[in-house]
Design a protein around this motif. Sequence first.
Motif, mmCIF file in Angstrom:
data_model
loop_
_atom_site.group_PDB
_atom_site.id
_atom_site.type_symbol
_atom_site.label_atom_id
_atom_site.label_comp_id
_atom_site.label_asym_id
_atom_site.label_seq_id
_atom_site.Cartn_x
_atom_site.Cartn_y
_atom_site.Cartn_z
ATOM 1 N N THR A 44 -9.954 -2.721 -8.281
ATOM 2 C CA THR A 44 -8.789 -1.868 -8.460
ATOM 3 C C THR A 44 -9.203 -0.451 -8.090
ATOM 4 O O THR A 44 -10.377 -0.181 -7.860
ATOM 5 N N THR A 45 -8.258 0.439 -8.003
ATOM 6 C CA THR A 45 -8.525 1.811 -7.582
ATOM 7 C C THR A 45 -7.794 2.796 -8.481
ATOM 8 O O THR A 45 -6.867 2.421 -9.209
ATOM 9 N N ARG A 102 -0.342 4.318 -9.935
ATOM 10 C CA ARG A 102 0.959 3.759 -9.536
ATOM 11 C C ARG A 102 1.499 2.790 -10.587
ATOM 12 O O ARG A 102 2.706 2.754 -10.847
ATOM 13 N N ILE A 103 0.621 2.008 -11.221
ATOM 14 C CA ILE A 103 1.056 1.130 -12.312
ATOM 15 C C ILE A 103 1.618 1.977 -13.454
ATOM 16 O O ILE A 103 2.703 1.699 -13.977
ATOM 17 N N GLY A 104 0.880 3.018 -13.835
ATOM 18 C CA GLY A 104 1.346 3.901 -14.907
ATOM 19 C C GLY A 104 2.659 4.577 -14.573
ATOM 20 O O GLY A 104 3.564 4.654 -15.412
ATOM 21 N N LYS A 160 0.846 -1.198 0.000
ATOM 22 C CA LYS A 160 0.000 0.000 0.000
ATOM 23 C C LYS A 160 0.878 1.244 0.000
ATOM 24 O O LYS A 160 1.863 1.317 0.719
ATOM 25 N N GLY A 161 0.481 2.222 -0.820
ATOM 26 C CA GLY A 161 1.179 3.500 -0.820
ATOM 27 C C GLY A 161 0.865 4.245 0.472
ATOM 28 O O GLY A 161 -0.276 4.244 0.931
#
Length: 80
Positions: A45-46, A52-54, A14-15
Amino acid sequence: NEDIETIRKAVKPKGKEAANYRFTPEEKRLLTHIINEYDEQGVMTTNGELIRIGLNFIVIDYHRNGKDSVLAKVIDKLNG
């Protein structure tokens, strides 16, 4: 793919650092559309996860390709 595993490992925890970014209505709509598509498949997903993936994807691409990366090319076009 090695990049996918690298991104998965980066996004899995988690960020904890808060961040505020402004999106255009279209960008927000696109994110919501993707989240809804995954929700329909029973996958949660959120916005944060997608962002964050990008982010991790463009960082990997930038480190690998430098001035030939997507990031560098877009920044060049924005400032050219």
